[in-house]
Design a protein around this motif. Sequence first.
Motif, PDB file in Angstrom:
ATOM      1  N   THR A 115      17.021 -27.739  17.926  1.00 45.19           N
ATOM      2  CA  THR A 115      16.485 -26.424  17.626  1.00 45.19           C
ATOM      3  C   THR A 115      17.634 -25.462  17.366  1.00 45.19           C
ATOM      4  O   THR A 115      18.550 -25.335  18.175  1.00 45.19           O
ATOM      5  N   ILE A 116      17.588 -24.813  16.223  1.00 40.34           N
ATOM      6  CA  ILE A 116      18.596 -23.813  15.884  1.00 40.34           C
ATOM      7  C   ILE A 116      18.145 -22.460  16.432  1.00 40.34           C
ATOM      8  O   ILE A 116      17.015 -22.032  16.207  1.00 40.34           O
ATOM      9  N   THR A 117      19.027 -21.800  17.174  1.00 39.97           N
ATOM     10  CA  THR A 117      18.720 -20.476  17.715  1.00 39.97           C
ATOM     11  C   THR A 117      19.847 -19.508  17.360  1.00 39.97           C
ATOM     12  O   THR A 117      20.925 -19.924  16.918  1.00 39.97           O
ATOM     13  N   ILE A 118      19.576 -18.222  17.572  1.00 36.89           N
ATOM     14  CA  ILE A 118      20.581 -17.192  17.301  1.00 36.89           C
ATOM     15  C   ILE A 118      20.682 -16.237  18.473  1.00 36.89           C
ATOM     16  O   ILE A 118      19.748 -16.109  19.280  1.00 36.89           O
ATOM     17  N   SER A 119      21.814 -15.581  18.584  1.00 37.21           N
ATOM     18  CA  SER A 119      22.005 -14.497  19.538  1.00 37.21           C
ATOM     19  C   SER A 119      22.225 -13.220  18.749  1.00 37.21           C
ATOM     20  O   SER A 119      22.844 -13.239  17.686  1.00 37.21           O
ATOM     21  N   ILE A 120      21.714 -12.095  19.301  1.00 38.30           N
ATOM     22  CA  ILE A 120      21.726 -10.838  18.553  1.00 38.30           C
ATOM     23  C   ILE A 120      22.267  -9.707  19.415  1.00 38.30           C
ATOM     24  O   ILE A 120      21.939  -9.592  20.603  1.00 38.30           O
ATOM     25  N   GLY A 121      23.104  -8.879  18.797  1.00 41.70           N
ATOM     26  CA  GLY A 121      23.493  -7.586  19.358  1.00 41.70           C
ATOM     27  C   GLY A 121      22.887  -6.496  18.498  1.00 41.70           C
ATOM     28  O   GLY A 121      22.907  -6.596  17.270  1.00 41.70           O
TER      29      GLY A 121
END
Length: 533
Positions: free
Chosen positions: A492-498
Amino acid sequence: MKYFLIITFLFFANLYAAEKVTLQLNWKHQFQFAGYYAAKEQGYYKKAGIDVQIKEFKHGINPLTEVEQGRAQFAVGRSYILIDKAKGKDIVALGAIYQHSPLMLLVKNDNGIETLQDLRKKRIMITRDAKSSASIIAMLNSQNIQLNDIIIQKHTFDLNDLIDRNTDAMASYISNEPYTLTQKKISYKIFHPKDYGFDLYNDLLFTSSVFIKKHPKLTKDFFNATIKGWEYAFNNITKTAQLIRQKYNTQNKSTIHLIWEGEELKKLAYHKDSKQVGCLDKDKLQKIVEIYKVMGLINEDVDLDSFVYEHNNHEVLKLKLLHKDIYLYSTILILTVVGLMSIMFYLTIKQKWLHTKEDLEEQIELKTKEILKQTLIDPLTGIQNRKAYVKRIDELFNEYHRYKTVFSIILIDIDDFKQVNDTYGHRAGDNVLIEFTKLIKTHLRESDFFYRIGGEEFIVLLPHTSLQKGQILSKKLLKVIENELNIIEDKTITISIGLTQIHKNDNEDSLYKRVDTLLYDSKNTGKNKVSSD
């Protein structure tokens, strides 16, 4: 009246019913046959009024026999169908999907084989059918290596035999086995027949002249729809790979593996001059015939005029002139050209000098715009780059200072992206970046700005947007990527966000530093989340 309506209905239903045909493949389902799947699933065959059944290869099946006995109307074969043609078989080649055969010899780098000469007395897995292995045998013979100089092993089609040193070399497809070795981090070497002058076609789509005579329109429509399918497949490799995995994946290949195949096969498909798929060149076919003659597989000439389909999309006009004719025609041509040039020069010189300045200015302006655009675009993903971001953020700050118009900024990082590159290869990583970009773009407003600022880091600028609205979008993007970016199986590809909004005393550096800190808050507290101030 009732029976009349029924008969009328059946008449017209039969009149407009799709004609059913069968296509027999010469191997198992994989990207090698992607154009046929695309033509079927994209509705190209259906639009042509054809219902196509695509039959996978099974042990003991001969595609030519299937056509001869009417179980298939079309089939796929290798260049060796020329041998069958020479023996009197009724074969018409509609087109060659691959201008260069993907068949080659594969060896591991750690077995001491540096050149073909090093294969003497080595174990090689090739099929014992000489016509199937003709290009490899011809390549070996060109280096004075005869079959009795090597140890021929029965081909198991199991790459583990090469990995485990049960063989020293094996006939393989350049679009298949190298992928597995790359994934296992095993270095390898390829000996490709085309590099030694034996450049054969592969995957020739064929039928019989009898069928063409009975069904000329059906044949032409099938061929045209097929070529259209191949153009779609090679222009949409990722989508086509996903289609194959969902509906034609009897070999249980991963999407990334299928994408690899697609990219490698695309390199072999297009004709160097016409830039089209499916071309057949009679000169090249004649060279292949000569190779088979030298090997003793063909004893007589092949009627290539009856072998090549009349509507194949590659027609070469050749002028065969005697020396005196060449001199005569060349003299006439030169005199004609000189005369025309003199007349045109006299008629146009006045107008041209008036427009020269305007034209030059226009060309310079267009070229300048083109160069400027290229410097602002990321070549991989097609979105704007860091340089474009710097330009836009400066404009947003000017607007804020003048009108107090708020805006927000989202900084995105793809989680564990290095692991994707290390595990699946940089090509897989590039595909993740491309598909990620496409997915994000579909969920942004026209007024939003999207940039790749380096590696796996991206920025979204949200003009006239408060922090609260930015949070709604950020959480949406988080879920979209986790649920829809399914390009790599079992991962599963995930992202982190600021996320932050412009503050009263912000400048460009302080804004970026703050959103960067927020991004790393997300990365350091579990990833796959949004951090905002």
